[in-house]
Write a protein that holds these residues in place. Structure first.
Motif, PDB file in Angstrom:
ATOM      1  N   LYS A 263      51.202  65.245  87.869  1.00  0.00           N
ATOM      2  CA  LYS A 263      50.348  64.606  88.794  1.00  0.00           C
ATOM      3  C   LYS A 263      50.929  63.853  89.966  1.00  0.00           C
ATOM      4  CE  LYS A 263      47.014  62.954  85.249  1.00  0.00           C
ATOM      5  NZ  LYS A 263      46.520  61.403  84.451  1.00  0.00           N
ATOM      6  N   PRO A 264      50.543  63.709  91.096  1.00  0.00           N
ATOM      7  CA  PRO A 264      51.304  63.331  92.223  1.00  0.00           C
ATOM      8  C   PRO A 264      51.903  61.917  91.673  1.00  0.00           C
ATOM      9  CG  PRO A 264      49.164  63.964  92.878  1.00  0.00           C
ATOM     10  CD  PRO A 264      49.217  63.915  91.547  1.00  0.00           C
ATOM     11  N   GLY A 265      53.228  61.952  92.287  1.00  0.00           N
ATOM     12  CA  GLY A 265      54.125  60.676  92.078  1.00  0.00           C
ATOM     13  C   GLY A 265      54.846  60.719  90.720  1.00  0.00           C
ATOM     14  N   GLN A 266      54.513  61.581  89.808  1.00  0.00           N
ATOM     15  CA  GLN A 266      55.125  61.431  88.440  1.00  0.00           C
ATOM     16  C   GLN A 266      56.470  62.124  88.417  1.00  0.00           C
ATOM     17  OE1 GLN A 266      52.275  63.098  85.859  1.00  0.00           O
ATOM     18  NE2 GLN A 266      51.312  61.295  85.365  1.00  0.00           N
ATOM     19  N   LEU A 267      56.889  63.086  89.243  1.00  0.00           N
ATOM     20  CA  LEU A 267      58.278  63.690  89.107  1.00  0.00           C
ATOM     21  C   LEU A 267      59.163  62.796  89.980  1.00  0.00           C
ATOM     22  CD1 LEU A 267      60.411  65.912  88.730  1.00  0.00           C
ATOM     23  CD2 LEU A 267      59.580  66.864  90.943  1.00  0.00           C
ATOM     24  N   SER A 268      59.004  62.102  91.060  1.00  0.00           N
ATOM     25  CA  SER A 268      59.964  61.319  91.543  1.00  0.00           C
ATOM     26  C   SER A 268      59.858  59.870  91.192  1.00  0.00           C
ATOM     27  CB  SER A 268      59.655  60.929  93.315  1.00  0.00           C
ATOM     28  OG  SER A 268      58.108  60.613  93.225  1.00  0.00           O
ATOM     29  N   GLY A 269      58.659  59.527  90.519  1.00  0.00           N
ATOM     30  CA  GLY A 269      58.556  57.961  89.903  1.00  0.00           C
ATOM     31  C   GLY A 269      59.285  58.032  88.400  1.00  0.00           C
ATOM     32  N   TYR A 270      59.204  59.224  87.726  1.00  0.00           N
ATOM     33  CA  TYR A 270      59.804  59.005  86.367  1.00  0.00           C
ATOM     34  C   TYR A 270      60.538  59.867  85.950  1.00  0.00           C
ATOM     35  CZ  TYR A 270      54.926  56.828  86.322  1.00  0.00           C
ATOM     36  OH  TYR A 270      53.956  55.846  86.532  1.00  0.00           O
ATOM     37  N   GLY A 271      60.872  61.109  86.865  1.00  0.00           N
ATOM     38  CA  GLY A 271      61.936  62.266  86.290  1.00  0.00           C
ATOM     39  C   GLY A 271      63.192  61.656  86.116  1.00  0.00           C
ATOM     40  N   ALA A 272      63.874  60.696  86.612  1.00  0.00           N
ATOM     41  CA  ALA A 272      65.428  60.367  86.174  1.00  0.00           C
ATOM     42  C   ALA A 272      65.211  59.577  84.929  1.00  0.00           C
ATOM     43  CB  ALA A 272      65.708  59.383  87.001  1.00  0.00           C
ATOM     44  N   ASP A 273      64.132  59.067  84.412  1.00  0.00           N
ATOM     45  CA  ASP A 273      64.187  58.494  83.040  1.00  0.00           C
ATOM     46  C   ASP A 273      63.704  59.479  82.065  1.00  0.00           C
ATOM     47  OD1 ASP A 273      64.693  55.959  83.510  1.00  0.00           O
ATOM     48  OD2 ASP A 273      62.759  55.276  83.346  1.00  0.00           O
ATOM     49  N   LEU A 274      62.956  60.517  82.471  1.00  0.00           N
ATOM     50  CA  LEU A 274      62.524  61.652  81.571  1.00  0.00           C
ATOM     51  C   LEU A 274      63.862  62.600  81.082  1.00  0.00           C
ATOM     52  CD1 LEU A 274      59.155  63.318  83.118  1.00  0.00           C
ATOM     53  CD2 LEU A 274      59.409  61.847  81.001  1.00  0.00           C
ATOM     54  N   TYR A 275      64.578  63.086  82.249  1.00  0.00           N
ATOM     55  CA  TYR A 275      66.026  63.612  81.838  1.00  0.00           C
ATOM     56  C   TYR A 275      66.978  62.669  81.242  1.00  0.00           C
ATOM     57  CZ  TYR A 275      63.111  66.514  85.234  1.00  0.00           C
ATOM     58  OH  TYR A 275      62.214  67.224  85.980  1.00  0.00           O
TER      59      TYR A 275
END
Length: 433
Positions: free
Chosen positions: A378-390
């Motif tokens: 969804k909008p905002g999820q890549l930039s908002g959570y990406g660092a923690d996901l990887y």
């Protein structure tokens, strides 16, 4: 039965079986815990109507390096979905019929706009956060907002809506603009190649053909019908609890879909970004339905908007004198894919004369081990959570198509993360030793 392996893997989809193969071939003991009665996760080749049908993930492509390398390794036969002889797109209450060139023309303005930004926003596609501030600004917008700003005609917008609602397995309002741009970046900005990648080539004997070869190539112990309920991680290793007991391992890899993470209790808890995404869920909650129609027909392809129960229909097979089509919907609860009359009504605008003999699906949105289809942000999820996901948090590691750096949401992404997490675990265990 080994309850004290070197590595415990939660989930036996493509990420899990790939990681298990890699680790077991490094002479590490591996136990895979799978809640279902089969391996495969959100890919599943089942036999329906006397033929093999992929109920979940299907299409692969040479631009997807990890899955293609595996197909070449095992020398598996491939086939292709037929090219449509006629296309139909629904605008308002009217179905307009034409050919693939006319459909291509309607898509060009919107898709060129997306593709033109791919190189700048994702300069290195397998480093999805490298776009910096530009990425963060774009990530706040939905694909719907971006298409609306282009001033598309009603016909152009309807086709774009049908196409992206299908690909997001959701509505355009819920789909991040950056997700669409990211896909184009992975095909070097060529959206027509992207269309081939997501809908053309597939394994002749189904995805299970590749899955079984990977699984058989390792020496891991796989336990089916084993639902994991809790994961404790600490300096001494990882304890993975399940319905029949627990496995104590030196390290663990969790490969389940992001949408299902809340069903497992983690101690310590998930990092902030991963926990937030697990709570919010990803966008995808659509459906995939197989339709058997009486008699033979020429290959057909159709789009319609997300306010319809099905947004795409595509001819796939001739079978025993009948035709088998696959259809997708953007909202999995809108139509029951096992209700013949409901599905017949949904495809009638495209094929008013079709006699629907039977329908079948696996509803991934209601599947407790999936809670959605393929991963789409969804909008905002890549930039908002990406660092923690990887980020990995040894001795606990994460993998799965949802968190791939490249082809997220695809079989390729699952294999990518299975390979990477296996290498990370092996390196960690060498250091721990």
């Amino acid at each position: 039965m080994n309850d004290r392996p070197d590595v415990a893997i939660v989930g036996a989809g493509f990420a899990g079986v790939t990681a298990a193969r890699e680790l077991s071939r490094r002479d590490l003991s591996v136990v895979v815990l799978e809640g279902r009665d089969r391996i495969g996760g959100r890919t599943w080749t089942d036999t329906r109507w006397g033929r093999k049908l992929d109920m979940g993930g299907t299409w692969v492509h040479p631009t997807q390096p990890h899955v293609w390398a595996e197909i070449m390794r095992y020398d598996l036969p491939m086939t292709a979905s037929p090219t449509a002889k006629q296309c139909g797109w629904i605008v308002g209450d009217e179905c307009i019929f034409g050919d693939d060139e006319q459909l291509d023309e309607l898509l060009t303005l919107g898709m060129d706009h997306i593709a033109d930004q791919s190189a700048e926003m994702f300069p290195t596609p397998y480093e999805p956060l490298a776009g910096g501030d530009q990425l963060a600004r774009a990530d706040a917008r939905s694909i719907a907002e971006e298409m609306q700003a282009l001033g598309l005609t009603d016909e152009q917008y309807a086709v774009a809506d049908g196409m992206w609602a299908t690909n997001f397995s959701s509505t355009m309002e819920q789909g991040a603009f950056t997700q669409a741009v990211r896909w184009c970046a992975l095909t070097q900005g060529d959206w027509r190649v992207l269309f081939e990648a997501i809908s053309k080539r597939k394994l002749a004997n189904g995805t299970k053909d590749l899955l079984d070869r990977i699984a058989a190539d390792g020496r891991a112990e796989v336990r089916l019908d084993t639902k994991v309920t809790r994961v404790d991680a600490g300096d001494g290793g990882v304890v993975v609890e399940h319905g029949d007991g627990a496995v104590e391992a030196r390290s663990a890899i969790v490969t389940v879909p992001v949408n299902t993470l809340e069903a497992i209790e983690f101690n310590p808890g998930l990092n902030a970004g991963r926990a937030a995404l697990a709570a919010e869920k990803q966008a995808s909650h659509g459906s995939k339905v197989w339709v058997r129609v009486a008699g033979s027909m020429e290959p057909f392809f159709g789009y319609t908007t997300a306010d319809h129960p099905l947004t795409l229909i595509q001819y796939e097979y001739a079978h025993e004198g009948d035709s088998i089509l696959v259809a997708f919907g953007s909202q999995g609860e809108t139509v029951d894919g096992t209700d013949r009359d409901a599905v017949a009504e949904a495809i009638r605008p495209w094929l008013p004369e079709a006699e629907v003999l039977d329908v079948t699906e696996h509803n991934w949105t209601r599947d407790e081990f999936a809670l959605g289809t393929w991963g789409m942000l969804k909008p905002g999820q890549l930039s908002g959570y990406g660092a923690d996901l990887y980020r990995q948090d040894p001795p606990l590691f994460f993998a799965g198509s949802d968190i791939a750096r490249g082809w997220s949401g695809f079989i390729d992404g699952a294999i990518e993360t299975g390979l990477r997490s296996a290498d990370q675990v092996a390196t960690y265990l060498r250091g721990a030793t």
